[in-house]
Design a protein around this motif. Sequence first.
Motif, PDB file in Angstrom:
ATOM      1  N   HIS A 126       5.763 -11.852   8.645  1.00  0.00           N
ATOM      2  CA  HIS A 126       5.045 -12.234   7.416  1.00  0.00           C
ATOM      3  C   HIS A 126       5.166 -11.118   6.387  1.00  0.00           C
ATOM      4  O   HIS A 126       5.395  -9.962   6.738  1.00  0.00           O
ATOM      5  CB  HIS A 126       3.562 -12.493   7.733  1.00  0.00           C
ATOM      6  CG  HIS A 126       3.349 -13.756   8.493  1.00  0.00           C
ATOM      7  ND1 HIS A 126       3.178 -14.978   7.892  1.00  0.00           N
ATOM      8  CD2 HIS A 126       3.324 -13.986   9.831  1.00  0.00           C
ATOM      9  CE1 HIS A 126       3.034 -15.913   8.804  1.00  0.00           C
ATOM     10  NE2 HIS A 126       3.119 -15.336  10.002  1.00  0.00           N
ATOM     11  N   PRO A 127       4.973 -11.477   5.098  1.00  0.00           N
ATOM     12  CA  PRO A 127       5.049 -10.441   4.065  1.00  0.00           C
ATOM     13  C   PRO A 127       3.744  -9.650   3.955  1.00  0.00           C
ATOM     14  O   PRO A 127       2.660 -10.197   4.172  1.00  0.00           O
ATOM     15  CB  PRO A 127       5.294 -11.252   2.782  1.00  0.00           C
ATOM     16  CG  PRO A 127       4.682 -12.588   3.049  1.00  0.00           C
ATOM     17  CD  PRO A 127       4.810 -12.829   4.534  1.00  0.00           C
ATOM     18  N   LEU A 128       3.859  -8.374   3.654  1.00  0.00           N
ATOM     19  CA  LEU A 128       2.707  -7.512   3.355  1.00  0.00           C
ATOM     20  C   LEU A 128       3.168  -6.466   2.339  1.00  0.00           C
ATOM     21  O   LEU A 128       4.290  -5.984   2.424  1.00  0.00           O
ATOM     22  CB  LEU A 128       2.208  -6.798   4.626  1.00  0.00           C
ATOM     23  CG  LEU A 128       1.061  -5.798   4.407  1.00  0.00           C
ATOM     24  CD1 LEU A 128      -0.277  -6.526   4.213  1.00  0.00           C
ATOM     25  CD2 LEU A 128       0.921  -4.821   5.588  1.00  0.00           C
ATOM     26  N   GLY A 129       2.300  -6.108   1.404  1.00  0.00           N
ATOM     27  CA  GLY A 129       2.615  -5.024   0.487  1.00  0.00           C
ATOM     28  C   GLY A 129       3.381  -5.469  -0.740  1.00  0.00           C
ATOM     29  O   GLY A 129       3.145  -6.561  -1.279  1.00  0.00           O
ATOM     30  N   TRP A 182       5.790  -0.643  -7.575  1.00  0.00           N
ATOM     31  CA  TRP A 182       4.438  -1.197  -7.682  1.00  0.00           C
ATOM     32  C   TRP A 182       3.407  -0.123  -8.009  1.00  0.00           C
ATOM     33  O   TRP A 182       2.208  -0.370  -7.906  1.00  0.00           O
ATOM     34  CB  TRP A 182       4.060  -1.919  -6.387  1.00  0.00           C
ATOM     35  CG  TRP A 182       5.065  -2.950  -6.000  1.00  0.00           C
ATOM     36  CD1 TRP A 182       5.182  -4.211  -6.511  1.00  0.00           C
ATOM     37  CD2 TRP A 182       6.118  -2.800  -5.036  1.00  0.00           C
ATOM     38  NE1 TRP A 182       6.237  -4.855  -5.938  1.00  0.00           N
ATOM     39  CE2 TRP A 182       6.831  -4.022  -5.017  1.00  0.00           C
ATOM     40  CE3 TRP A 182       6.531  -1.759  -4.203  1.00  0.00           C
ATOM     41  CZ2 TRP A 182       7.944  -4.222  -4.182  1.00  0.00           C
ATOM     42  CZ3 TRP A 182       7.625  -1.963  -3.372  1.00  0.00           C
ATOM     43  CH2 TRP A 182       8.316  -3.178  -3.367  1.00  0.00           C
ATOM     44  N   ASP A 183       3.872   1.079  -8.352  1.00  0.00           N
ATOM     45  CA  ASP A 183       2.931   2.152  -8.707  1.00  0.00           C
ATOM     46  C   ASP A 183       2.291   1.843 -10.047  1.00  0.00           C
ATOM     47  O   ASP A 183       2.986   1.555 -11.010  1.00  0.00           O
ATOM     48  CB  ASP A 183       3.671   3.500  -8.795  1.00  0.00           C
ATOM     49  CG  ASP A 183       3.542   4.279  -7.512  1.00  0.00           C
ATOM     50  OD1 ASP A 183       2.651   3.941  -6.705  1.00  0.00           O
ATOM     51  OD2 ASP A 183       4.326   5.222  -7.310  1.00  0.00           O
ATOM     52  N   PRO A 221       0.361  -2.424  -3.280  1.00  0.00           N
ATOM     53  CA  PRO A 221       0.748  -2.706  -1.884  1.00  0.00           C
ATOM     54  C   PRO A 221      -0.250  -2.156  -0.872  1.00  0.00           C
ATOM     55  O   PRO A 221      -0.579  -2.829   0.115  1.00  0.00           O
ATOM     56  CB  PRO A 221       2.093  -1.981  -1.746  1.00  0.00           C
ATOM     57  CG  PRO A 221       2.612  -1.826  -3.132  1.00  0.00           C
ATOM     58  CD  PRO A 221       1.427  -1.741  -4.033  1.00  0.00           C
ATOM     59  N   GLU A 222      -0.736  -0.942  -1.129  1.00  0.00           N
ATOM     60  CA  GLU A 222      -1.629  -0.275  -0.169  1.00  0.00           C
ATOM     61  C   GLU A 222      -2.909  -1.072   0.064  1.00  0.00           C
ATOM     62  O   GLU A 222      -3.505  -1.014   1.141  1.00  0.00           O
ATOM     63  CB  GLU A 222      -1.983   1.139  -0.652  1.00  0.00           C
ATOM     64  CG  GLU A 222      -0.813   2.109  -0.719  1.00  0.00           C
ATOM     65  CD  GLU A 222       0.030   1.972  -1.986  1.00  0.00           C
ATOM     66  OE1 GLU A 222      -0.252   1.079  -2.823  1.00  0.00           O
ATOM     67  OE2 GLU A 222       0.995   2.757  -2.143  1.00  0.00           O
ATOM     68  N   GLN A 223      -3.330  -1.816  -0.977  1.00  0.00           N
ATOM     69  CA  GLN A 223      -4.559  -2.590  -0.846  1.00  0.00           C
ATOM     70  C   GLN A 223      -4.424  -3.639   0.256  1.00  0.00           C
ATOM     71  O   GLN A 223      -5.378  -3.944   0.958  1.00  0.00           O
ATOM     72  CB  GLN A 223      -4.901  -3.247  -2.200  1.00  0.00           C
ATOM     73  CG  GLN A 223      -6.348  -3.675  -2.317  1.00  0.00           C
ATOM     74  CD  GLN A 223      -7.325  -2.512  -2.085  1.00  0.00           C
ATOM     75  OE1 GLN A 223      -7.092  -1.425  -2.607  1.00  0.00           O
ATOM     76  NE2 GLN A 223      -8.356  -2.731  -1.281  1.00  0.00           N
ATOM     77  N   GLY A 224      -3.203  -4.171   0.416  1.00  0.00           N
ATOM     78  CA  GLY A 224      -2.966  -5.162   1.468  1.00  0.00           C
ATOM     79  C   GLY A 224      -3.221  -4.565   2.844  1.00  0.00           C
ATOM     80  O   GLY A 224      -3.861  -5.171   3.709  1.00  0.00           O
ATOM     81  N   LEU A 225      -2.723  -3.354   3.037  1.00  0.00           N
ATOM     82  CA  LEU A 225      -2.905  -2.671   4.317  1.00  0.00           C
ATOM     83  C   LEU A 225      -4.384  -2.366   4.563  1.00  0.00           C
ATOM     84  O   LEU A 225      -4.914  -2.586   5.661  1.00  0.00           O
ATOM     85  CB  LEU A 225      -2.078  -1.374   4.297  1.00  0.00           C
ATOM     86  CG  LEU A 225      -2.146  -0.481   5.516  1.00  0.00           C
ATOM     87  CD1 LEU A 225      -1.596  -1.202   6.734  1.00  0.00           C
ATOM     88  CD2 LEU A 225      -1.338   0.809   5.258  1.00  0.00           C
ATOM     89  N   LEU A 226      -5.051  -1.878   3.532  1.00  0.00           N
ATOM     90  CA  LEU A 226      -6.471  -1.527   3.678  1.00  0.00           C
ATOM     91  C   LEU A 226      -7.311  -2.768   3.963  1.00  0.00           C
ATOM     92  O   LEU A 226      -8.196  -2.736   4.827  1.00  0.00           O
ATOM     93  CB  LEU A 226      -6.974  -0.813   2.405  1.00  0.00           C
ATOM     94  CG  LEU A 226      -6.297   0.527   2.112  1.00  0.00           C
ATOM     95  CD1 LEU A 226      -6.776   1.100   0.783  1.00  0.00           C
ATOM     96  CD2 LEU A 226      -6.561   1.530   3.231  1.00  0.00           C
TER      97      LEU A 226
END
Length: 344
Positions: free
Chosen positions: A36-39, A74-75, A84-89
């Motif tokens: 699946h996609p993430l980030g 995406w910075d 992207p980092e929000q997806g991980l968090l």
Amino acid sequence: MAHRIVTLPGDGIGPEVLGAALGVLDEVGSFEYEEHPLGGVSIDAHGTALTEETLAACKQAESVLIGAVGGPKWDTTDPDKPRPEQGLLNLRRELKLYANLRPVRALPALYDSSPLKREVIEGTDLIVVRELTGGLYFGNRGRNGDSAYDTSTYSVAEVERIARAGFRAARTKVTSVDKANVLETSRLWRETVRRVHAEEFSHIPLEYGLVDAIAMQLVTSPTSFDVILTDNMFGDILSDEAATLPGSLGMLPSASIGDPGTPGIFEPAHGSAPDIAGQGVANPLAMIMSTALMLRHQFSMETEAAAIESAVDQALEAGLRTADLGGSATTAEATRAVLDNLQK
Ligand code: NAD
Ligand code: IPM
Ligand code: MN
């Protein structure tokens, strides 16, 4: 029956190292993968770093493997734009993965790859146990006119459960790291760790340290640590610092776990390494060793986990060095070297 694993390759070198690790995993067991996609890739395709579909798939899986997320594309400093980092968090929070274990071993084969002196790192074998769903990462934040704020909150229950995870991971002692000379959350942290220790783990030696001094001791006397138990923000910083001990961020695996029986996330501690992405030269060993952590912590497959770790050790002993370790082996060559040792 094959274990069901959701794979989230992510961005940059994420897909390169995750692909390598799946090849190794298939050598020791039977697994079914659902990608699946993430980030960043998910932002590009769906406008959000973590879709409902990806989240639902992770919740239903037995375990989750992640490559890495993020990159210059995406910075942004615009708080209204997705990152992207929000997806991980969000995924860590939704799966309630409050305990992050980052084992740091200085391998004899790599003593000379570390920027630190051999006599300093020799025998280093520690684990950073980082609280992963609270603190500064998840408190209220925002902007007020021309000022901005982030807040850190910890409850007694949050500190108790990560303290227990820390004591359970201990072999010789626990060093609880905070900033209790300044921060209120740290004072709550310290008194809670002290009580959990007295009530449940008094047979394990416990020390306290202030994070600034510990940051220094981590590189001057790393062998004096066993478990470093700390909060989300301090653990993030100290674990990257600890990567100097094995010699590269590309050597640091990570396991994020919640309550027993729930899916954990296994991912390298490093990021998407935009500077080397797409070149096929990333070190896959942190990702490969993260799959070993999955076998151990999620599936109780200790024999297979140890076989992968020992194949990594043997490959390094035989001279395997990717660019981050001062050599010229590619990702594919490094993976092949691990597989060869696994098949011996
Ligand atoms: P980084 O960890 O991606 O890279 C730092 C340095 O280490 C770079 O020079 C990189 O080339 C090197 N490096 C990292 N992993 C390596 C590997 N396996 N092999 C060889 N060299 C490796 O950190 P950064 O550059 O600060 O961050 C890049 C992006 O990654 C950012 O968007 C950040 O938010 C994100 N990030 C994601 C995760 C994650 O997905 N878990 C973790 C950390 C950072
Ligand atoms: C890590 C990473 C993440 C963190 C980022 C990408 C949100 O640095 O896993 O250490 O800060 O936790
Ligand atoms: Mn980090």
